[in-house]
Design an enzyme around this catalytic site. Sequence first.
Site, PDB file in Angstrom:
ATOM      1  N   ASP A 256      63.140  21.978  33.944  1.00  0.00           N
ATOM      2  CA  ASP A 256      63.136  20.599  34.424  1.00  0.00           C
ATOM      3  C   ASP A 256      62.145  20.559  35.573  1.00  0.00           C
ATOM      4  OD1 ASP A 256      64.315  17.995  33.935  1.00  0.00           O
ATOM      5  OD2 ASP A 256      64.884  18.102  36.040  1.00  0.00           O
TER       6      ASP A 256
ATOM      7  N   LYS B 293      54.241  21.205  27.364  1.00  0.00           N
ATOM      8  CA  LYS B 293      55.057  22.199  28.062  1.00  0.00           C
ATOM      9  C   LYS B 293      55.153  23.478  27.245  1.00  0.00           C
ATOM     10  CE  LYS B 293      58.556  20.122  30.930  1.00  0.00           C
ATOM     11  NZ  LYS B 293      59.976  19.870  31.101  1.00  0.00           N
TER      12      LYS B 293
END
Length: 197
Positions: A73, A15
């Site tokens: 998220d 990420k």
Amino acid sequence: MFNKVIVLATHNKHKLEEFREIMVPHGFTIYGENDLNLEKDEPKEDGSTYEENAYIKAKSLQKYVKYPVIADDSGLEIAALNSFPGLHSARFASTFKSYHDAQLELIRRLENQKNREARFVSVICLLDPNSQKPLFFRGVAFGYILEEPKGDYGFGYDPIFHSYEKDLDWGLAKKEEKDAISHRRKAIDQLILYFAI
Ligand code: IMP
């Protein structure tokens, strides 16, 4: 040159890499939690929306840093499975020996299903010292679940996802190809615009 430092609340190196690939060329410096050597407990991601979970993650880091904090998220939502695994994408995978096994299980659950529609969702929460309120940016990538995993680029559920945009199997896509159209890319583009105002 414009230089904006931001801290990303994540330990996930994939990420962090994706955020850096997209944001560094725009003049941002992005630190991940692992760059900061913090002694902090991991927050419990027990929200019932992506927004709540992103906020929980960003908030848990905010008191340790003076820079704007972001957290993302994200999840994979499969239409025929009532948006499962969705918010629980990481947790679902953690019940298997490998992501490959989790991918195969989702494919198995779609046996005999005509509808293979799926989408990746990313919500970024920004806690900016200049703003009273948390800010949220959402990106979505639409596609479908493949009959079998393809390739091993990317991470997580990439090998079973085919995006309509660019007609791309994400497990076979080069970083730049995925970065150009991903759910995270779409959320990050809005974040970049926020800082451009
Ligand atoms: P979290 O946002 O860190 O809570 O975890 C989201 C989970 O969703 C990841 O661990 C992956 O399983 C999945 N996911 C999110 N974005 C992607 C992506 O770009 N490719 C593949 N899987 C993803």
